[in-house]
Design an enzyme around this catalytic site. Sequence first.
Site, PDB file in Angstrom:
ATOM      1  N   MET A 274       4.419  -6.651   2.928  1.00 30.91           N
ATOM      2  CA  MET A 274       4.091  -6.445   4.342  1.00 30.91           C
ATOM      3  C   MET A 274       4.614  -7.590   5.212  1.00 30.91           C
ATOM      4  SD  MET A 274       0.212  -4.953   3.927  1.00 30.91           S
ATOM      5  CE  MET A 274      -0.367  -6.413   3.055  1.00 30.91           C
TER       6      MET A 274
ATOM      7  N   LYS B 239      -1.896   5.260   7.134  1.00 31.93           N
ATOM      8  CA  LYS B 239      -1.910   4.070   7.982  1.00 31.93           C
ATOM      9  C   LYS B 239      -0.473   3.583   8.071  1.00 31.93           C
ATOM     10  CE  LYS B 239      -6.558   2.456   6.751  1.00 31.93           C
ATOM     11  NZ  LYS B 239      -7.359   1.351   6.178  1.00 31.93           N
TER      12      LYS B 239
ATOM     13  N   ASP C 143      -2.955   8.316   1.156  1.00 33.22           N
ATOM     14  CA  ASP C 143      -2.239   7.386   2.025  1.00 33.22           C
ATOM     15  C   ASP C 143      -0.790   7.833   2.198  1.00 33.22           C
ATOM     16  OD1 ASP C 143      -4.339   5.699   2.510  1.00 33.22           O
ATOM     17  OD2 ASP C 143      -3.712   4.148   1.096  1.00 33.22           O
TER      18      ASP C 143
END
Length: 257
Positions: A185, A70, A48
């Site tokens: 997030m 991502k 990642d």
Amino acid sequence: MLLDALDDTRHVRPAGTVTLVGGGPGQNGRITVDGLIALQRADVVVTDHLAPRGLLDHLPPHVTVIDAAKHPRGPATPQETINRLLVEHAGAGRRVVRLKGGDPFVFGRGYEEIEACAAAGIAVDVCPGVSSAIAGPAVAGIPVTHRGSTQGFTVVSGHLPPDHPGSTVDWSALARGGTTLVVLMGVATLGAITAKLRASGLPGDTPAAVVADAGHHDQRQLRGTLDSIAADAEAAAIQPPAITVIGAVAALRPEPR
């Protein structure tokens, strides 16, 4: 050497398996010893973008590294593609490491990858990682719990704003919960989150902090209140990844002696 002393048969992963490795937040040193050994023995690493990528520079030359990044609201490798890569490489008899930042199971979609491997008959091992939900505040000097301040902490995703039909977080209950609130997030939705918490009864002068790029050389932190932190973060042009801490602990600062 220390790794040699720990490198016994408990850390041997057979070929044709997948190992989920949590690399921890920030720089390379926060990966666990078990995770580092798995990485050193890999044939294929699927990584990642928040994983400790500096470790990849020290892998043997035969190791295949696949970037499955991502990026928030940017280019992203579909989860189905990642699942297929894990199954295909492990099915070909390779030791596959799925390297993630933080911990694989804390908003890391690690269990989805386990399910995909299990459906294909691929064995999976897990090396838990240090979650940024705890370590991010810690490297900024903010404990998520502290005697006399809070008796717990709650970690939630801020990916969806409170009034989004897909959100399952009870923000009103969190406002009354009496624990430290750690939001991951939540950069783009911070204004909506703080407004919802205030409307649900959490006082506007509740301490709050944002830690951006936790554990990296360019780490930044902001301290404020529930009333101010969203505007402060916008004014400072804070970008993901960033962690928001709301509660009494966000005001703690060690006093110099």
